[in-house]
Design a protein around this motif. Structure first.
Motif, short mmCIF file in Angstrom:
data_model
loop_
_atom_site.label_atom_id
_atom_site.label_comp_id
_atom_site.label_asym_id
_atom_site.label_seq_id
_atom_site.Cartn_x
_atom_site.Cartn_y
_atom_site.Cartn_z
N LEU A 1 -9.01 0.60 -4.33
CA LEU A 1 -8.21 2.00 -4.96
C LEU A 1 -8.60 2.62 -6.07
N ARG B 1 -0.78 0.96 -11.64
CA ARG B 1 -1.79 1.98 -11.13
C ARG B 1 -3.13 1.98 -11.93
N HIS C 1 0.90 -1.12 -0.10
CA HIS C 1 -0.06 -0.15 0.07
C HIS C 1 0.77 1.29 -0.13
N THR D 1 0.64 3.87 -3.27
CA THR D 1 0.15 5.06 -2.94
C THR D 1 1.06 6.23 -2.75
#
Length: 132
Positions: free
Chosen positions: A96, A64, A13, A17
């Motif tokens: 996400l 992503r 994570h 991110t």
């Protein structure tokens, strides 16, 4: 002593991110650049395989592209892959991608079919904190 699963999820994570790193994510998700090149070559030839779907999901996740990642992980599950990570990654990718309702629906469908495992509880704890 092995790390807890949630530590691994927190690392994934954090990289997803907070950094633009892709190769690092491939490593964390159990893939390598050379493997990804072979996967792309096979996909371009029309090869269909659950492991191929899974690796395409890993590639999209590292890039992503969360909706495509979720779709590839779901395809891998539908076509018979037995990696529990494919389910976890599909749920996390929907989260996400800003699709918490879809993630929740997938969790509920999974809970109706599967026995509860400690790793599942650990993943759900991580998900609760990461996808608020």
């Amino acid at each position: 002593e092995p790390r807890e699963l949630s530590e691994e999820w927190r690392l994934v994570h954090q990289v997803l991110t907070n950094t633009p790193l892709e190769t690092c994510l491939l490593w964390l998700l159990g893939s390598r650049s050379a493997e990804q090149r072979a996967i792309l070559a096979a996909a371009s030839k029309g090869v269909r395989d659950p492991q191929l779907d899974y690796q395409l999901g890993v590639r999209a996740f590292a890039g992503r592209d969360y909706l495509h990642a979720a779709a590839h992980f779901q395809d891998a599950l539908v076509h018979g892959i037995r990696h529990r990570e494919a389910l976890y990654y599909a749920i996390y990718a929907f989260c996400l991608a800003g699709r918490p309702a879809t993630a929740t629906q997938l969790i509920e469908t999974w809970r109706m079919r599967e026995e509860d495992r400690a790793t599942d509880r650990d993943f759900l704890r991580f998900l609760d904190s990461a996808c608020r």
